[in-house]
Design a protein around this motif. Structure first.
Motif, PDB file in Angstrom:
ATOM      1  N   PRO A   1     -11.679   1.960  -6.968  1.00 44.14           N
ATOM      2  CA  PRO A   1     -10.232   1.943  -6.711  1.00 44.14           C
ATOM      3  C   PRO A   1      -9.414   1.945  -7.991  1.00 44.14           C
ATOM      4  O   PRO A   1      -9.894   1.583  -9.069  1.00 44.14           O
ATOM      5  CB  PRO A   1     -10.036   0.626  -5.960  1.00 44.14           C
ATOM      6  CG  PRO A   1     -11.125  -0.259  -6.491  1.00 44.14           C
ATOM      7  CD  PRO A   1     -12.311   0.664  -6.691  1.00 44.14           C
ATOM      8  N   GLN A   2      -8.153   2.329  -7.840  1.00 37.05           N
ATOM      9  CA  GLN A   2      -7.186   2.251  -8.941  1.00 37.05           C
ATOM     10  C   GLN A   2      -6.405   0.933  -8.916  1.00 37.05           C
ATOM     11  O   GLN A   2      -5.732   0.598  -9.898  1.00 37.05           O
ATOM     12  CB  GLN A   2      -6.194   3.417  -8.834  1.00 37.05           C
ATOM     13  CG  GLN A   2      -6.818   4.790  -8.957  1.00 37.05           C
ATOM     14  CD  GLN A   2      -5.834   5.868  -8.548  1.00 37.05           C
ATOM     15  OE1 GLN A   2      -5.627   6.142  -7.358  1.00 37.05           O
ATOM     16  NE2 GLN A   2      -5.196   6.498  -9.532  1.00 37.05           N
ATOM     17  N   PHE A   3      -6.488   0.207  -7.817  1.00 33.95           N
ATOM     18  CA  PHE A   3      -5.743  -1.048  -7.658  1.00 33.95           C
ATOM     19  C   PHE A   3      -6.448  -1.839  -6.564  1.00 33.95           C
ATOM     20  O   PHE A   3      -6.909  -1.260  -5.575  1.00 33.95           O
ATOM     21  CB  PHE A   3      -4.298  -0.770  -7.240  1.00 33.95           C
ATOM     22  CG  PHE A   3      -3.326  -1.899  -7.504  1.00 33.95           C
ATOM     23  CD1 PHE A   3      -2.422  -1.811  -8.538  1.00 33.95           C
ATOM     24  CD2 PHE A   3      -3.318  -3.042  -6.706  1.00 33.95           C
ATOM     25  CE1 PHE A   3      -1.517  -2.846  -8.786  1.00 33.95           C
ATOM     26  CE2 PHE A   3      -2.430  -4.076  -6.945  1.00 33.95           C
ATOM     27  CZ  PHE A   3      -1.517  -3.982  -7.989  1.00 33.95           C
TER      28      PHE A   3
ATOM     29  N   ILE B   1       0.837  -1.208   0.000  1.00 33.40           N
ATOM     30  CA  ILE B   1       0.000   0.000   0.000  1.00 33.40           C
ATOM     31  C   ILE B   1       0.869   1.255   0.000  1.00 33.40           C
ATOM     32  O   ILE B   1       0.650   2.185  -0.796  1.00 33.40           O
ATOM     33  CB  ILE B   1      -0.947  -0.017   1.211  1.00 33.40           C
ATOM     34  CG1 ILE B   1      -1.980  -1.142   1.058  1.00 33.40           C
ATOM     35  CG2 ILE B   1      -1.648   1.335   1.373  1.00 33.40           C
ATOM     36  CD1 ILE B   1      -2.729  -1.480   2.327  1.00 33.40           C
ATOM     37  N   GLU B   2       1.875   1.289   0.867  1.00 31.84           N
ATOM     38  CA  GLU B   2       2.760   2.460   0.925  1.00 31.84           C
ATOM     39  C   GLU B   2       3.545   2.625  -0.373  1.00 31.84           C
ATOM     40  O   GLU B   2       3.772   3.745  -0.832  1.00 31.84           O
ATOM     41  CB  GLU B   2       3.706   2.340   2.114  1.00 31.84           C
ATOM     42  CG  GLU B   2       3.035   2.386   3.483  1.00 31.84           C
ATOM     43  CD  GLU B   2       2.494   3.759   3.842  1.00 31.84           C
ATOM     44  OE1 GLU B   2       2.465   4.668   2.981  1.00 31.84           O
ATOM     45  OE2 GLU B   2       2.087   3.931   5.012  1.00 31.84           O
TER      46      GLU B   2
ATOM     47  N   HIS C   1       4.454   4.744  -6.940  1.00 32.10           N
ATOM     48  CA  HIS C   1       3.682   4.656  -8.175  1.00 32.10           C
ATOM     49  C   HIS C   1       2.582   5.702  -8.297  1.00 32.10           C
ATOM     50  O   HIS C   1       1.923   5.778  -9.340  1.00 32.10           O
ATOM     51  CB  HIS C   1       3.078   3.257  -8.300  1.00 32.10           C
ATOM     52  CG  HIS C   1       4.106   2.155  -8.314  1.00 32.10           C
ATOM     53  ND1 HIS C   1       4.989   1.983  -9.355  1.00 32.10           N
ATOM     54  CD2 HIS C   1       4.397   1.189  -7.390  1.00 32.10           C
ATOM     55  CE1 HIS C   1       5.770   0.943  -9.095  1.00 32.10           C
ATOM     56  NE2 HIS C   1       5.439   0.441  -7.921  1.00 32.10           N
ATOM     57  N   GLY C   2       2.364   6.489  -7.257  1.00 29.76           N
ATOM     58  CA  GLY C   2       1.359   7.545  -7.331  1.00 29.76           C
ATOM     59  C   GLY C   2      -0.072   7.046  -7.367  1.00 29.76           C
ATOM     60  O   GLY C   2      -0.980   7.768  -7.793  1.00 29.76           O
ATOM     61  N   ILE C   3      -0.303   5.826  -6.909  1.00 24.85           N
ATOM     62  CA  ILE C   3      -1.652   5.254  -6.854  1.00 24.85           C
ATOM     63  C   ILE C   3      -2.221   5.541  -5.466  1.00 24.85           C
ATOM     64  O   ILE C   3      -1.702   5.063  -4.455  1.00 24.85           O
ATOM     65  CB  ILE C   3      -1.630   3.731  -7.097  1.00 24.85           C
ATOM     66  CG1 ILE C   3      -1.033   3.422  -8.475  1.00 24.85           C
ATOM     67  CG2 ILE C   3      -3.020   3.132  -6.932  1.00 24.85           C
ATOM     68  CD1 ILE C   3      -1.863   3.873  -9.633  1.00 24.85           C
TER      69      ILE C   3
ATOM     70  N   ASP D   1     -11.559  -5.289 -13.905  1.00 29.53           N
ATOM     71  CA  ASP D   1     -11.623  -5.075 -15.353  1.00 29.53           C
ATOM     72  C   ASP D   1     -12.480  -3.862 -15.698  1.00 29.53           C
ATOM     73  O   ASP D   1     -12.172  -3.113 -16.633  1.00 29.53           O
ATOM     74  CB  ASP D   1     -12.190  -6.317 -16.040  1.00 29.53           C
ATOM     75  CG  ASP D   1     -11.190  -7.463 -16.094  1.00 29.53           C
ATOM     76  OD1 ASP D   1      -9.982  -7.210 -15.916  1.00 29.53           O
ATOM     77  OD2 ASP D   1     -11.620  -8.611 -16.300  1.00 29.53           O
ATOM     78  N   GLU D   2     -13.545  -3.654 -14.937  1.00 33.44           N
ATOM     79  CA  GLU D   2     -14.449  -2.546 -15.220  1.00 33.44           C
ATOM     80  C   GLU D   2     -13.906  -1.204 -14.755  1.00 33.44           C
ATOM     81  O   GLU D   2     -14.184  -0.169 -15.370  1.00 33.44           O
ATOM     82  CB  GLU D   2     -15.801  -2.804 -14.542  1.00 33.44           C
ATOM     83  CG  GLU D   2     -16.574  -3.955 -15.153  1.00 33.44           C
ATOM     84  CD  GLU D   2     -17.850  -4.268 -14.385  1.00 33.44           C
ATOM     85  OE1 GLU D   2     -18.112  -3.598 -13.358  1.00 33.44           O
ATOM     86  OE2 GLU D   2     -18.591  -5.180 -14.812  1.00 33.44           O
ATOM     87  N   ILE D   3     -13.114  -1.218 -13.673  1.00 33.11           N
ATOM     88  CA  ILE D   3     -12.773   0.039 -13.006  1.00 33.11           C
ATOM     89  C   ILE D   3     -11.291   0.384 -13.057  1.00 33.11           C
ATOM     90  O   ILE D   3     -10.937   1.556 -13.215  1.00 33.11           O
ATOM     91  CB  ILE D   3     -13.260  -0.002 -11.535  1.00 33.11           C
ATOM     92  CG1 ILE D   3     -14.789  -0.045 -11.495  1.00 33.11           C
ATOM     93  CG2 ILE D   3     -12.740   1.181 -10.721  1.00 33.11           C
ATOM     94  CD1 ILE D   3     -15.376  -0.239 -10.111  1.00 33.11           C
ATOM     95  N   CYS D   4     -10.403  -0.618 -12.936  1.00 32.93           N
ATOM     96  CA  CYS D   4      -8.976  -0.267 -12.767  1.00 32.93           C
ATOM     97  C   CYS D   4      -8.049  -1.113 -13.636  1.00 32.93           C
ATOM     98  O   CYS D   4      -7.025  -1.602 -13.171  1.00 32.93           O
ATOM     99  CB  CYS D   4      -8.561  -0.313 -11.303  1.00 32.93           C
ATOM    100  SG  CYS D   4      -8.853  -1.878 -10.451  1.00 32.93           S
TER     101      CYS D   4
END
Length: 328
Positions: free
Chosen positions: A248-250, A152-153, A159-161, A287-290
């Motif tokens: 979410p991005q990940f 997470i960190e 990575h800027g996520i 697949d739909e979001i990130c």
């Protein structure tokens, strides 16, 4: 970058002696044989031919320090050299070499994160990982370095996520992750676990939803002892909506298998079908979001054959959803 057109180029699974070595000796619930049981089951399933088998990667100290404190890292290094005592209050022995093997857990998780973000993989699994009890300044519950927290960190700092969903279906509440980020509004947590009134670590009550600006971004779902698939899956639909609304991005999945019937240290009665359905659901959302970004980390599971089957179902769901996505 090369665009791969087959599922085997998109799903990575990490394995090797350095990962297998993470554990506390033969006979301990978290022993080195967990790794080989999984890989044997994966080979028997025929899935090994459809994934990329990736070797363990060792983390550097500075990567671990994105989550853990310097004094704690030094404690692990010193006690790992001597093999004396415990790293916590009695659950996590300081066996010789545990520092190095814990670095391989973290490094493999971070390598998977980097490959997914680079487009080299769509999804990945690190079976010997998901060490969700370790605190920033200490070990707990067989967990030395919290690779989930480091991931997470790293997603944030390197990575800027920022918007990350952490989903945990281990029988034990992921307290090391939850309380490290309980005031973080950009980390959504969904944690299904056996009710803390009956099982270690005794946390993760339904009214714990985050603090301050993060209130409402955490979803704890404590299950009563002996809960079965039907009860879990009826509650899962709420979790799906929770994650979808968060966008979410990940997505990180801690897919501990100690909630399965027959585990020697827990009381839940789930089957590997839950692992398959949860993973398939998260793949769809990813697949739909990130852009499909999903990393699974093995977590607990102490009945070897059951754990191997559950983790194999995680890989099966990843492969099937990826193959479906590339059909002409």
């Amino acid at each position: 970058m090369t665009i791969h057109t087959t599922a085997e180029r998109r799903i990575g699974v990490y394995g090797g002696e350095q990962l297998a070595r993470y554990g506390f000796g033969d006979g301990h619930p978290f022993g080195p044989d967990r790794h080989d049981a999984f890989w044997d089951a994966l080979a028997e399933s025929g899935l090994k031919a459809k994934i990329r088998s990736l070797p363990p990667v060792q983390a550097r100290d500075e990567e671990v320090l994105r989550f853990h404190t310097g004094p704690y890292l030094e404690q692990v290094r010193q006690q790992s050299a001597t093999g004396q005592g415990y790293l916590d209050y009695g659950d996590t022995p300081a066996v010789v070499g545990i520092y190095e093997s814990a670095l391989f857990v973290v490094g493999s998780t971070l390598d998977a994160v980097a490959r997914i973000l680079a487009g080299d993989l769509t999804r990945a699994m690190v079976p010997i990982a998901g060490l969700h009890h370790a605190r920033r300044d200490g070990a707990a519950g067989f967990c030395v370095f919290n690779d989930c927290g480091v991931a997470i960190e790293t997603l944030r700092q390197v990575h800027g996520i920022q918007r990350i969903a952490y989903v945990d279906i281990d029988a034990h509440h992921g307290d090391g992750v939850f309380y490290a980020f309980d005031d973080d509004p950009e980390l959504a947590v969904v944690d299904f676990h056996e009710d803390g009134h009956y099982l270690y670590p005794g946390t993760g009550h339904a009214d714990e939803t985050g603090t301050g600006a993060a209130r409402g971004t955490k979803l704890n779902v404590p299950l009563p002892p002996f809960a079965e698939d039907g009860q879990f899956l009826r509650l899962w639909s709420r979790a799906e909506r929770f994650i979808e609304n968060y966008r979410p991005q990940f997505i990180l999945l801690q897919c501990g298998a100690d909630a399965l019937a027959g585990d020697p240290i827990t009381h839940l009665q789930l089957s590997p079908a839950v692992h398959r359905q949860v993973t398939a659901s998260l793949c769809r959302i990813a697949d739909e979001i990130c852009e499909g970004r999903l990393l699974a980390m093995g977590g607990g599971g102490y009945e070897r054959d059951h754990t191997a089957r559950a983790w194999t179902q995680v890989v099966a769901a990843m492969v099937e959803t990826t193959e479906r996505g590339i059909e002409p």
